[in-house]
Design an enzyme around this catalytic site. Structure first.
Site, PDB file in Angstrom:
ATOM      1  N   HIS A   1       0.829  -1.202   0.000  1.00  0.00           N
ATOM      2  CA  HIS A   1       0.000   0.000   0.000  1.00  0.00           C
ATOM      3  C   HIS A   1       0.866   1.257   0.000  1.00  0.00           C
ATOM      4  CE1 HIS A   1      -4.076  -1.430   0.288  1.00  0.00           C
ATOM      5  NE2 HIS A   1      -3.789  -2.242   1.287  1.00  0.00           N
TER       6      HIS A   1
ATOM      7  N   CYS B   1       0.329   1.677  -5.721  1.00  0.00           N
ATOM      8  CA  CYS B   1      -0.596   2.548  -6.444  1.00  0.00           C
ATOM      9  C   CYS B   1       0.049   3.912  -6.698  1.00  0.00           C
ATOM     10  CB  CYS B   1      -1.892   2.718  -5.659  1.00  0.00           C
ATOM     11  SG  CYS B   1      -2.903   1.232  -5.604  1.00  0.00           S
TER      12      CYS B   1
END
Length: 229
Positions: free
Chosen positions: A124, A192
């Protein structure tokens, strides 16, 4: 008129309440998940460190084979000096949502730490401890150390790339070359991009420098924080 004002008042109250609930949700996502995830991940690193110390270390070079690691199980510690002297995150098998809440995930079907091929991982960039929040700060030559119960695999960053979420060729056995036979030992880190969005993927490629058996330890200075970090 009185009924209209009463209706507008109710609508206004509902909108304010909805706004407050939205703010609370955003706060939970961006702050509280980090708090709880960091506790969990720190505890996992501590457990792995203790388990590794209690496991007899082989003297020959070796690598952890992912097929032997159950899905969701933590089997390694990732250390990146550029991201801090105390940076240590657990590496778990798999990249499902639940797994990534507990640390960095290892893509099923990709090589193990130190092995020929592409050792590919995901983490993440925001929420749940955000282990790859500053992945864009890694520079060419920066060290990434993957510690297992048998060895330390030391990689050096080579290049960065930004791709679409569908560009899975970055985790091919030879990065960006689907179908090619691997002869080198790569590590691919994905997260991301940009921050607070999942529109793209930020990718860092690193190549193995050397694998050290745990019995030998790491050379002095391997985990030193780079100047300017």
């Amino acid at each position: 008129m009185k009924a209209a004002r009463w209706t507008l008042g109710i609508v206004g109250d509902l909108l304010v309440t909805a706004g407050l609930l939205l703010l609370l949700f955003v706060g939970w996502q961006l702050w509280w998940t980090d708090v709880t995830a960091n506790r969990t991940q720190d505890a996992t690193v501590s457990t792995l460190t203790r388990d590794f110390a209690e496991t007899p270390a082989p003297t020959g070079p070796t690598s952890e084979q992912p097929k032997a690691v159950p899905f969701g199980k933590a089997f390694a510690i990732v250390r990146i000096p550029r991201l801090g002297a105390d940076y240590a995150r657990p590496l778990l098998q798999g990249t499902s949502r639940d797994v990534l809440e507990d640390g960095i995930g290892h893509y099923d079907g990709t090589a193990g730490p130190g092995a020929i091929g592409n050792f590919a991982v995901a983490g993440h960039r925001t929420t749940y401890g955000r282990p790859f929040h500053d992945i864009d700060k890694l520079r060419t030559g920066d060290v990434v150390v993957v510690e297992t119960k048998t060895a330390y695999s030391v990689y050096a960053v080579k290049r960065h790339e930004i791709v679409a979420p569908t560009d899975v060729q970055v985790i091919a056995p030879v990065p960006d070359k689907p179908g090619a036979k691997p002869t080198e030992r790569w590590m691919t880190m994905t997260a991301c991009h940009p921050k607070y969005s999942a529109a793209q993927r930020y990718v860092v490629f690193a190549e193995l420098v050397k694998t050290y058996p745990r019995a030998d330890g790491l050379p002095a200075g391997t985990l030193a924080v780079p100047k300017g970090a």
